[in-house]
Design a protein around this motif. Structure first.
Motif, PDB file in Angstrom:
ATOM      1  N   SER A  63     -17.815  13.686  23.016  1.00  0.00           N
ATOM      2  CA  SER A  63     -17.429  14.634  22.434  1.00  0.00           C
ATOM      3  C   SER A  63     -15.665  14.949  23.045  1.00  0.00           C
ATOM      4  O   SER A  63     -14.927  15.468  22.855  1.00  0.00           O
ATOM      5  CB  SER A  63     -18.271  16.015  22.656  1.00  0.00           C
ATOM      6  N   GLU A  65     -19.358  18.458  21.228  1.00  0.00           N
ATOM      7  CA  GLU A  65     -20.999  18.747  20.999  1.00  0.00           C
ATOM      8  C   GLU A  65     -21.790  19.000  22.728  1.00  0.00           C
ATOM      9  O   GLU A  65     -20.547  18.115  23.797  1.00  0.00           O
ATOM     10  CB  GLU A  65     -21.242  17.501  20.929  1.00  0.00           C
ATOM     11  N   TYR A  66     -22.038  19.364  23.315  1.00  0.00           N
ATOM     12  CA  TYR A  66     -22.436  20.395  24.380  1.00  0.00           C
ATOM     13  C   TYR A  66     -23.249  19.297  24.942  1.00  0.00           C
ATOM     14  O   TYR A  66     -24.688  18.415  24.090  1.00  0.00           O
ATOM     15  CB  TYR A  66     -22.783  21.466  24.800  1.00  0.00           C
ATOM     16  N   THR A  74     -20.357  16.491  26.219  1.00  0.00           N
ATOM     17  CA  THR A  74     -20.485  15.230  26.423  1.00  0.00           C
ATOM     18  C   THR A  74     -19.861  14.574  26.403  1.00  0.00           C
ATOM     19  O   THR A  74     -18.660  14.480  26.120  1.00  0.00           O
ATOM     20  CB  THR A  74     -21.518  14.872  24.751  1.00  0.00           C
TER      21      THR A  74
END
Lengths: 289, 327
Positions: free
Chosen positions: B198, B227-228, B195
């Protein structure tokens, strides 16, 4: 999924990664190796090395000779020239690999791991259970019942990722967690839906259940099969595991030790995707080995 | 050529023969190998009159003790690993003479991580796949495919030795500089899986070199976990969002297993696998990683392709100034 257009990403200032899709599939991997062959034929300037993987290809280049943008344009043009998979062929050698299944060395390795990780089920029994097989002998029949496609080389020198070509022989297995600190040289194992032969004594994470006395990696190039390359397999080759008994295993191991072993190999074949698809269409998926 | 010119009295921690590496065999899974700090090896070689890519010794954290059986000119560059000849202190980044019968040893490491010891004529070990570099994990190249051990005897090659006392001025020394060390990286590869917030944290966090830092890769700790962007994992990729369908890992690529601790893959890297990579440290800064000690604070700084190429040129120009200075 195979992408209509390749996706290009920089891997620093000397490498470019081309994704042709994003999944593990035979069709996509066949496309990757076809693409690698076409790039080699095209003689792109400044190209240092091509490293094909399951779904992508790393292109190592000299930025003093070609820019990222120009290289990207060349690579897109070459991809567009391939079109559909129909009619494509690749040279493909077939290797018969002798395997002693459930051998004492991998058993000792598993026992060593289980001394620390007490709840680890022995690998062969675990594979039988999670794949719904009858028993260990059934595992041998299924594992040796298909040719495997060498989809990629890497992770360790000479290590090939092998995909079963007969869908009835697909097995799956989670990897060890935590990984093993050692694995005997020549161990046959699997993780995910990929089979491999450990080229050397290395750490590892695949479930293990057999050993091959036939070397697939020879940095000293002692044996004739390694005269031109330290690694036995090339991507696009095929492998068939041939179950052998302890006596046959020891006979091969002795010849390897002596330096006189000749690798059994069929070197004059090509792999036609049309012929393969025709064969697949005639299979009854309900019938298993 | 001088056969058995150097006898290893004490090997140091993990001293290996290295040249500029073995490119071209990554497709077989054989890593680049070669000096982690290529600039320092090249500079040391030029100081003693060798070609920049001659084989030398890479000593990590601790120097070896070497008994010379033939006269040689020696230089030590890279880490501040002070050399001594029969106990007399010598300077780094400077050529000095070692006579037959004298012992080259080292004081404690003052700064950096890897000292490069060049000997006139170069270390003569067999060329394997185009290189004399050692790949210890694969038992390939170098001296019998392994780190040096006490009692090993090294031969040196032919070549006119440069005179002793040649010195590089400090502005031609290259090292990581003051903490936090900035490692420039080109986002790419699987950066799109992370993200935006992130990705921004990855670049603003200060990371620390973990004790697991070696020729395969340097691990970093202390920043925020990734965070993906949500997605359904493709067939063949592991279930963790940090897993991908196996891909090739380029030299310098930053993989983040489990999304927590980035690892920058270095000269003896594994060539591929199933961990996503957020980008790649630019080639000019890979030398600097070879000089990082555990616990050293580091920041990843984003650059674009033009920035990466400018840094590559600046590094090459600096090496050119070293050559010009010694000409």
């Amino acid at each position: 999924m195979i992408y209509e257009e390749p996706v290009l990403k920089p891997g620093g200032d000397r490498n470019l990664l081309v994704y042709l899709g994003d999944e593990m599939s035979f069709d996509l991997n066949f496309l990757v190796h076809t693409y690698a062959a076409r790039i080699r034929e095209a003689g792109v300037p400044g190209l240092v090395e091509l490293i094909p993987e399951l779904a992508s290809l790393l292109v190592s280049y000299d930025p003093d000779r070609i820019s990222y943008a120009d290289l990207g344009r060349e690579l897109k043009t070459i991809r567009a020239g391939i079109g559909a998979l129909e009619g494509l062929e690749l040279p493909s050698r077939l290797f018969n690999v002798p395997v002693l299944y459930f051998d004492p060395w991998t058993e000792a390795c598993v026992d060593d791991y289980r001394a620390t990780i007490k709840d680890k089920e022995p690998d062969p029994d675990f594979l039988v259970r999670i794949n719904g097989l009858d028993d260990r002998r059934h595992l041998i029949r299924v594992h040796s019942g298909t040719e495997y496609w060498v989809a990629a080389l890497g992770f360790w020198p000479g290590l090939g990722s092998l995909m079963p070509l007969d869908p009835r022989c697909r097995l799956t297995a989670p990897k060890y967690n935590p990984p093993r600190t050692w694995t005997p040289k020549g161990t046959v194992g699997m993780g995910g839906s990929v089979t491999c032969i450990y080229p050397d004594r290395t750490p590892g994470g695949y479930q293990i259940f057999g050993i091959s006395p036939m070397p697939i990696w020879d940095p000293a190039q002692r044996l004739e099969a390694f005269r031109d390359s330290l690694a036995l397999f090339r991507p696009g080759d095929r492998v068939r595991f041939v179950p052998v008994d302890r006596e046959e295993h020891d006979a091969v191991a002795a010849k390897v030790e002596e330096g006189t072993y000749l690798h059994p190999e069929v070197g004059y074949q090509t792999f036609s995707i049309d012929a393969y698809r025709g064969w697949l269409a005639g299979l009854d998926p309900a019938r298993r080995f | 050529m001088a056969v058995d010119a150097i006898e290893v009295v004490k090997p140091g921690l993990a001293t290996t023969v290295q040249d500029l590496g073995r490119p071209g065999f990554y497709h077989l899974g054989i890593p680049l190998s070669g000096a982690m700090d290529q600039f320092a090896l090249a500079a040391a070689n030029m100081l003693v009159g060798n070609e920049p890519g001659a084989a030398g010794l890479e000593a990590v954290f601790m120097g070896p003790e070497l008994l010379f059986r033939a006269d040689a000119t020696v230089a030590v560059c890279g880490a501040e690993l002070p050399p001594k000849v029969d106990g007399a202190p010598m300077e780094t980044w400077t050529s000095f003479a070692v006579k037959a019968g004298q012992v080259l040893s080292f004081d404690y490491l003052k700064a950096g991580a890897r000292g490069y010891i060049a000997v006139s004529g170069g270390i003569d070990v067999p060329v394997v796949l185009g290189s004399r570099s050692t790949y210890p994990l694969g038992g390939l190249g170098g001296f019998e495919g392994r780190a040096l051990a006490a009692g090993d005897k090294l031969s040196t090659g032919v070549g006119a030795a440069a005179r002793a006392g040649r010195k590089l001025p400090a502005e031609l020394w290259r090292g990581p500089g003051a903490a936090p060390v900035e490692l420039r990286m080109l986002p790419g590869l699987y950066w799109h899986r992370v993200t935006e917030a992130s990705g921004a944290r990855f670049l603003s966090d200060t990371w620390k070199v973990a004790p697991e830092a070696d020729r395969i890769g340097y691990r970093f700790r202390g920043g925020s976990p990734l965070e993906y962007v949500p997605r359904e994992q493709p067939f063949g990729a592991g279930s963790d969002p940090s897993n991908i369908v196996d891909a090739c890992y380029p030299y310098g690529s930053i993989q983040v297993p489990g999304g927590t601790e980035p690892i920058v893959l270095h000269r003896d890297a594994v060539s591929g696998g199933g961990y996503m990579m957020v980008g790649t440290v630019i080639s000019a800064d890979m030398d600097l990683i070879g000089q990082l000690q555990p616990h050293m604070p580091v920041k990843f700084v984003e650059v674009d392709m033009a920035g990466a190429l400018a840094a590559r040129k600046a590094r090459a120009d600096m090496l050119g100034r070293v050559a010009a200075h010694l000409a």
